[in-house]
Design an enzyme around this catalytic site. Structure first.
Site, PDB file in Angstrom:
ATOM      1  N   ARG A 271       1.941  29.635 -17.215  1.00 21.45           N
ATOM      2  CA  ARG A 271       3.083  30.556 -17.218  1.00 21.45           C
ATOM      3  C   ARG A 271       3.713  30.499 -15.825  1.00 21.45           C
ATOM      4  NH1 ARG A 271       1.702  32.480 -13.032  1.00 21.45           N
ATOM      5  NH2 ARG A 271       3.378  33.970 -13.289  1.00 21.45           N
ATOM      6  N   GLY A 272       4.897  31.096 -15.763  1.00 18.39           N
ATOM      7  CA  GLY A 272       5.673  31.001 -14.525  1.00 18.39           C
ATOM      8  C   GLY A 272       6.772  29.981 -14.753  1.00 18.39           C
TER       9      GLY A 272
ATOM     10  N   ASP B 183      12.834  34.408 -13.680  1.00 22.44           N
ATOM     11  CA  ASP B 183      12.795  33.462 -14.797  1.00 22.44           C
ATOM     12  C   ASP B 183      14.171  32.975 -15.178  1.00 22.44           C
ATOM     13  OD1 ASP B 183      10.406  35.447 -14.980  1.00 22.44           O
ATOM     14  OD2 ASP B 183       9.789  33.613 -16.006  1.00 22.44           O
TER      15      ASP B 183
ATOM     16  N   GLN C 272      -0.577  39.694 -14.203  1.00 27.05           N
ATOM     17  CA  GLN C 272      -0.427  38.496 -13.380  1.00 27.05           C
ATOM     18  C   GLN C 272      -0.602  38.798 -11.894  1.00 27.05           C
ATOM     19  OE1 GLN C 272       1.582  39.402 -15.896  1.00 27.05           O
ATOM     20  NE2 GLN C 272       2.709  37.689 -16.805  1.00 27.05           N
TER      21      GLN C 272
HETATM   22  C1  LIG Z   1       8.054  31.396 -10.128  1.00 28.91           C
HETATM   23  S1  LIG Z   1       8.550  32.006 -11.654  1.00 28.91           S
HETATM   24  C2  LIG Z   1       7.403  33.247 -11.912  1.00 28.91           C
HETATM   25  C3  LIG Z   1       7.892  34.283 -12.873  1.00 28.91           C
HETATM   26  O1  LIG Z   1       7.367  34.008 -14.186  1.00 28.91           O
HETATM   27  C4  LIG Z   1       6.580  35.122 -14.556  1.00 28.91           C
HETATM   28  O2  LIG Z   1       6.619  35.388 -15.925  1.00 28.91           O
HETATM   29  P1  LIG Z   1       5.386  34.907 -16.875  1.00 28.91           P
HETATM   30  O3  LIG Z   1       4.133  35.178 -16.111  1.00 28.91           O
HETATM   31  O4  LIG Z   1       5.549  35.749 -18.118  1.00 28.91           O
HETATM   32  O5  LIG Z   1       5.640  33.440 -17.130  1.00 28.91           O
HETATM   33  C5  LIG Z   1       7.149  36.277 -13.783  1.00 28.91           C
HETATM   34  O6  LIG Z   1       8.347  36.743 -14.347  1.00 28.91           O
HETATM   35  C6  LIG Z   1       7.367  35.612 -12.462  1.00 28.91           C
HETATM   36  O7  LIG Z   1       8.219  36.245 -11.576  1.00 28.91           O
END
Ligand SMILES: CSC[C@H]1O[C@H](OP(=O)(O)O)[C@H](O)[C@@H]1O
EC number: 5.3.1.23
Length: 366
Positions: free
Chosen positions: A59-60, A254, A213
C-alpha cells in the site's frame, strides 16, 4: 486467502525496501503483518498482484504503482505465442484488470498508463525480434519506474529539508514512508535526510485508525532507522499541537487535484484543520506522479470505501456490536486552503495551486 506461492521470512529485511523484482516474480513485503512479522511474499501472477494491492499487503500510492507495473510484466509474460497484436491486447487487458484493484491513488493509473505506452512503443519497434524481447522491454520499464521513484523521493526530501530545523516537532499521519515507496518515502524523506545530516527532529506519528499504518508502519520504520518518534492516537493530534510540541505537519497523498485539493488517508483533513487553527504549517509531500491535473477538484477524486471489519475487528477482536452500521472511507479530501505547500521532486509549490501546479509541468526539473 489467496493461493499465494510460498512465503519466506527474509532475514536481510530492510525496512525501507518493501518490494524487489527477482526476474520471474515480485518479492513483496506483506505490510499487513508488520510490525510483528517480516514475511516476504513471492508473487508470480497479475492476480496475486491485484490481491496484494486490494488487500493492502502492499500500500502507499507510489508502491501501489510500482507493484502494478510488475503485475503488467507478469501478465505480459503469460502470453502464449508470437502474435504482436495479441500480445499488446493482452497487455491492455492486464492493465485494465489491475486498474480495478483500488480507486484513489492516481499512481496506480499513472504506472499502468506508462506501462501500456511502453508496450505500444515496443510493439511498433521496427527492430522487433520476439515476444520475449518485448517482455524484456516491459521489465526494463517497470524497473525504471521503481528506480525513478527512489530518486524522486530523495529529491522530495532535499527540497523539504530546509523547511525543518534541528529540534522541531513534526507530526505525520498514516505512512508515507519507505514502505509506501521504493525508498525514503515522501513525507518521511526529509526525516531520513535530517537523520543523515545530524538534524534531530521529534516525530509524532498518528496511529491512523482503522488500518494503523502510523502505528504499525511509520513508527516501525522510523524506530528501525533510529529516528526519534512518538506514537499518538489520532484523537491526540489537537492536544500535542496545543502543547506547542508541533512546529510542522507533513503528510503524503494519494492524489492531488488540479486546484491543489489533496486526497490522503482518512483523518488527514482533521489534522489539517487543527494545524490551521494552531498556526502550524501543513505540508504535503508527493511525486509529480501523484498530481492529477485531469481531476479538477477534490470533489472529483474517487474515495475508496473499505470493509466494515477493518473498523469493527481491526484489533483481532470484535470492538463493536454485531451488525452495526459502519462508514469506512479509506481517504478524505483536504481543501487547498488548508495546504501550506506541496513538496515535489521539482521543488516547493505554494498557492495559487491551480496556476503553480500547471506551471510545474512546463519547467525543467531543478
Ligand atoms: C506515499 S503515498 C502514502 C499514502 O498512501 C496511504 O494510503 P494506503 O495506506 O491506504 O495505501 C496514505 O494515504 C499515505 O499518505
Amino acid at each position: 486467502m489467496s493461493n499465494f506461492s510460498t512465503s519466506t521470512t527474509n532475514t536481510e529485511f530492510n525496512p525501507l525496501i518493501s518490494l524487489n523484482w527477482r526476474g520471474d516474480r515480485l518479492e513483496l513485503l506483506d505490510q499487513r503483518l508488520l510490525p510483528e512479522s517480516i514475511v516476504m511474499l513471492d508473487l508470480y501472477t497479475p492476480e496475486e498482484i491485484w490481491d496484494s494491492i486490494h488487500s493492502m499487503k502492499v500500500r502507499g500510492a507510489p508502491a501501489i504503482g510500482i507493484a502494478a507495473a510488475f503485475g503488467v510484466v507478469l501478465g505480459a509474460g503469460q502470453y502464449p505465442n508470437e502474435d504482436i497484436a495479441g500480445w499488446l491486447e493482452n497487455v491492455k487487458k492486464v492493465c485494465d484488470y489491475l486498474a480495478t484493484s483500488r480507486p484513489t491513488a492516481v499512481n496506480l493509473f499513472w504506472a499502468l498508463d506508462r506501462m501500456y505506452a511502453a508496450a505500444v512503443q515496443l510493439s511498433e519497434d521496427p527492430n522487433y525480434v520476439s515476444i520475449s524481447s518485448l517482455n524484456e522491454g516491459l521489465v526494463q520499464e517497470a524497473i525504471a519506474i521503481r528506480a525513478e521513484d527512489e530518486e524522486v523521493c530523495r529529491r522530495i526530501g532535499e527540497h523539504a529539508l530546509p523547511l525543518f530545523q534541528d529540534g522541531m516537532g513534526v507530526l505525520t499521519h498514516c505512512n508515507a514512508g519507505g514502505l509506501a515507496t521504493a525508498k525514503y518515502g515522501t513525507a518521511t524523506a526529509p526525516m531520513y535526510l535530517a537523520k543523515e545530516q545530524g538534524m534531530k527532529l521529534k516525530i509524532f506519528a498518528d496511529e491512523t485508525r482503522p488500518v494503523l499504518q502510523g502505528a504499525r508502519l511509520t513508527a516501525f520504520e522510523l524506530q528501525q532507522a533510529g529516528i526519534d518518534v512518538t506514537l499518538i492516537t489520532d484523537n491526540m493530534a489537537g492536544m500535542v499541537m496545543s502543547k506547542g510540541w508541533i512546529q510542522a505537519v507533513i503528510v503524503g497523498t494519494d492524489r492531488v487535484a488540479a486546484n491543489g485539493d489533496v486526497a490522503n488517508k482518512i483523518g488527514t483533513y482533521s489534522v489539517a484543520v487543527l494545524a490551521k487553527a494552531h498556526g502550524i504549517p501543513f505540508y504535503v509531500a508527493c511525486p509529480m506522479s501523484t498530481i492529477d491535473l485531469n481531476t479538477p477538484t477534490g470533489a472529483h477524486i474517487p474515495i475508496e470505501e473499505r470493509a466494515p471489519e477493518e473498523v469493527t475487528e481491526g484489533f483481532g477482536k470484535r470492538t463493536a456490536p454485531q451488525g452495526i452500521k459502519v462508514f469506512n472511507p479509506a481517504f478524505d479530501v483536504t481543501p487547498n486552503e488548508y495546504v501550506t505547500a506541496i513538496i515535489t521532486e521539482k521543488g516547493i509549490i505554494r498557492a495559487p495551486f491551480d496556476q503553480n501546479l500547471k506551471a510545474l509541468y512546463s519547467e525543467p526539473i531543478s
